[in-house]
Motif scaffolding. Structure first.
Motif, PDB file in Angstrom:
ATOM      1  N   HIS A  42     -18.610 -43.304  14.523  1.00  0.00           N
ATOM      2  CA  HIS A  42     -18.458 -42.338  13.438  1.00  0.00           C
ATOM      3  C   HIS A  42     -16.989 -42.245  13.036  1.00  0.00           C
ATOM      4  N   THR A  43     -16.717 -42.725  11.833  1.00  0.00           N
ATOM      5  CA  THR A  43     -15.328 -42.823  11.379  1.00  0.00           C
ATOM      6  C   THR A  43     -14.920 -41.553  10.633  1.00  0.00           C
ATOM      7  N   LEU A  44     -13.781 -40.988  11.053  1.00  0.00           N
ATOM      8  CA  LEU A  44     -13.240 -39.798  10.380  1.00  0.00           C
ATOM      9  C   LEU A  44     -11.863 -40.159   9.848  1.00  0.00           C
ATOM     10  N   GLU A  45     -11.541 -39.686   8.667  1.00  0.00           N
ATOM     11  CA  GLU A  45     -10.201 -39.940   8.134  1.00  0.00           C
ATOM     12  C   GLU A  45      -9.632 -38.642   7.619  1.00  0.00           C
ATOM     13  N   PHE A  46      -8.480 -38.245   8.134  1.00  0.00           N
ATOM     14  CA  PHE A  46      -7.811 -37.074   7.604  1.00  0.00           C
ATOM     15  C   PHE A  46      -6.316 -37.202   7.823  1.00  0.00           C
ATOM     16  N   LYS A  47      -5.563 -36.579   6.920  1.00  0.00           N
ATOM     17  CA  LYS A  47      -4.092 -36.643   6.925  1.00  0.00           C
ATOM     18  C   LYS A  47      -3.621 -38.087   7.101  1.00  0.00           C
ATOM     19  N   GLY A  48      -4.293 -39.014   6.411  1.00  0.00           N
ATOM     20  CA  GLY A  48      -3.883 -40.419   6.450  1.00  0.00           C
ATOM     21  C   GLY A  48      -4.200 -41.118   7.752  1.00  0.00           C
ATOM     22  N   LYS A  49      -4.842 -40.422   8.710  1.00  0.00           N
ATOM     23  CA  LYS A  49      -5.162 -41.061   9.990  1.00  0.00           C
ATOM     24  C   LYS A  49      -6.648 -41.353  10.058  1.00  0.00           C
ATOM     25  N   LYS A  50      -6.985 -42.505  10.681  1.00  0.00           N
ATOM     26  CA  LYS A  50      -8.381 -42.894  10.803  1.00  0.00           C
ATOM     27  C   LYS A  50      -8.750 -42.844  12.274  1.00  0.00           C
ATOM     28  N   HIS A  51      -9.928 -42.306  12.565  1.00  0.00           N
ATOM     29  CA  HIS A  51     -10.333 -42.230  13.969  1.00  0.00           C
ATOM     30  C   HIS A  51     -11.825 -42.518  14.094  1.00  0.00           C
ATOM     31  N   VAL A  52     -12.187 -43.353  15.090  1.00  0.00           N
ATOM     32  CA  VAL A  52     -13.611 -43.678  15.281  1.00  0.00           C
ATOM     33  C   VAL A  52     -14.094 -43.050  16.584  1.00  0.00           C
ATOM     34  N   LEU A  53     -15.163 -42.256  16.479  1.00  0.00           N
ATOM     35  CA  LEU A  53     -15.780 -41.667  17.666  1.00  0.00           C
ATOM     36  C   LEU A  53     -17.077 -42.409  17.964  1.00  0.00           C
ATOM     37  N   HIS A  54     -17.368 -42.609  19.248  1.00  0.00           N
ATOM     38  CA  HIS A  54     -18.597 -43.329  19.609  1.00  0.00           C
ATOM     39  C   HIS A  54     -19.622 -42.403  20.246  1.00  0.00           C
ATOM     40  N   GLN A  55     -19.178 -41.640  21.245  1.00  0.00           N
ATOM     41  CA  GLN A  55     -20.125 -40.770  21.955  1.00  0.00           C
ATOM     42  C   GLN A  55     -19.787 -39.296  21.780  1.00  0.00           C
ATOM     43  N   ILE A  56     -18.536 -39.035  21.483  1.00  0.00           N
ATOM     44  CA  ILE A  56     -18.073 -37.648  21.371  1.00  0.00           C
ATOM     45  C   ILE A  56     -18.464 -37.096  19.997  1.00  0.00           C
TER      46      ILE A  56
END
Ligand code: IMP
Length: 421
Positions: A42-56
């Motif tokens: 699950h990809t989240l993008e905010f304040k120019g940063k991208k983050h992928v969560l898998h189980q959390i």
């Protein structure tokens, strides 16, 4: 007494659920994952940063939200530890805000080896699994061999682990897979120590008490309806119930506690792995969609197969889940196309149908109509959206009889347009 809302994918996963949960999360006290495991991304993008969560769960970036990994999830402790470490640069404290169900199943190192061995054995009929051990872990769950998160503090855990591992080793030898997993095993036991620092409990009580106390809960689905083990394009599916019913069994919530069901879909379709895909574009236009939509898997990096929006499949997903509101993502990817196509029917053995078939083969045709394109350059409100996009939306609403309530026009939290009530 409050109610629970469910957010889930209506296609083959990767619909943009991470962004949708992140956007909706501030309205809830609890965000809970109810199925799947590290196959999700699950990809989240905010304040120019991208983050992928898998189980959390995707509510983790909001400090006031309790995040729950429910009993329906399969957890890989090694990947869990990596995910927790990757959260370090963010100013959050997951030990305080993340709770694990004692009944969630554990993925152990031999599960991923089995996944690989079983895929190899299937040869040309392979599922295209993410090879994260999901299928074998759910197999052990229903086979009643599985190890659960609550078991890790029990005195006989190592003995149970050894017993299960030796069963797996016998299977791996039959499959002809090399069985050296010493390195993964020590990493697994180190990672269990991290898991033990978190609150591990019967989260069904936590959730139901929260409901009684008027708290609001968002159940976050993974994968998508067309990958559901019951109703998806079997056997090319995942091994869990990705539908709204999965939120009940995967969290311990009674069906009458569920209120809104938010169905997320892309303005076109994508799929990773094998299996039927009626509207697939196996030409230059498919390549163009893949490029414009940046369509490669968030978990495995594999290129996603791309095709037009499939209304019979979307309608099927709305029916199975009882979707109350639709959230369309990636409308911007179709921006500037001359014409956009949409599938309204299938033709199967000379007959036209709107029903998702039991088996879909290359002999069947997805019957598409085209709609004029749109441009999304600039800022829009719902009512000022380009006419052709509004027409596209109203065709979807007419076909599914569900309102499109939100539209995402880019990856950032800010790129979200809400339909006024
Ligand atoms: P598995 O769940 O890893 O066994 O994979 C089964 C099928 O579901 C494969 O086609 C995968 O590509 C697909 N799949 C699993 N998880 C996801 C996901 O989160 N997004 C999209 N496809 C997925």
């Amino acid at each position: 007494m409050s109610k629970v809302d469910v957010l889930l994918g209506l296609q083959w996963g990767d619909e943009g659920k991470g962004k949708a949960v992140d956007f909706l999360a501030p309205n809830y006290d609890i965000v809970a994952r109810f199925q799947g495991g590290p196959n999700a991304g699950h990809t989240l993008e905010f304040k120019g940063k991208k983050h992928v969560l898998h189980q959390i769960p995707s509510g983790i970036f909001h400090p006031n939200i309790t995040n729950i990994i429910g009993n329906g999830v399969v957890i890989d402790p090694i990947i869990f530890r990596k995910e927790i470490n990757a959260l370090q640069p963010f100013d959050i404290n997951p030990i305080q805000t993340l709770v694990l169900s004692n009944k969630a199943q554990l993925i152990i190192p031999t599960h991923s080896l089995l996944d690989k061995g079983l895929e190899q054995e299937k040869g040309t009929n392979k599922i295209g699994s993410t090879l994260r051990g999901i299928g074998p872990a759910y197999q052990d769950k229903v086979g009643r061999y599985g190890l659960r998160v609550g078991d890790i503090t029990e005195a006989d855990f190592k003995a149970k682990y050894n017993k299960l591992t030796s069963q797996h080793v016998a299977m791996l030898q039959r499959l002809g897979v090399a069985v050296d997993f010493t390195a993964q095993e020590s990493e697994f036991f180190e990672s269990l120590e991290i898991l033990k620092r978190f609150k591990i409990q019967s989260t069904e009580y936590l959730i139901n008490n929260a409901i009684l106390n008027g708290k609001s809960i968002l159940a976050e689905g993974a994968q998508g309806t067309l990958l559901d083990v019951e109703f998806g394009s079997y056997p090319y599916v995942t091994s869990s119930n990705t539908t709204a019913a999965g939120a009940c069994t995967g969290l311990g919530i009674a069906p009458n506690k569920i209120k809104n069901i938010f169905g997320i879909f892309k303005a076109y379709c994508t799929r990773v792995g094998s299996g039927p895909f009626p509207t697939e574009l196996e030409d230059e236009q498919g390549n163009e969609l893949r490029r414009l939509g940046n369509e490669s898997g968030a978990t495995t990096g594999r290129p996603r197969r791309c095709g037009w929006l499939d209304l019979p499949a979307l309608n099927y997903a709305c029916m199975l889940n009882g979707v109350t509101q639709l959230f369309m993502t990636k409308a911007d990817v179709l921006s500037d196309m001359q014409r956009v196509k949409v599938c309204y029917d299938y033709e199967i053995n000379g007959k036209t149908t709107k029903e998702f078939p039991f088996q879909y083969s290359r002999m069947h045709t997805a019957k598409c109509r085209s709609i004029g394109g749109w441009s999304l350059a600039g800022k829009f409100t719902f009512d000022s959206l380009p006419e052709n996009l509004l027409r596209f939306i109203s065709e979807i609403e007419h076909y599914t009889r569900v309102p499109v309530q939100m539209i995402s026009t880019g990856p950032d939290r800010e790129d979200t347009i809400i339909k006024p009530n």
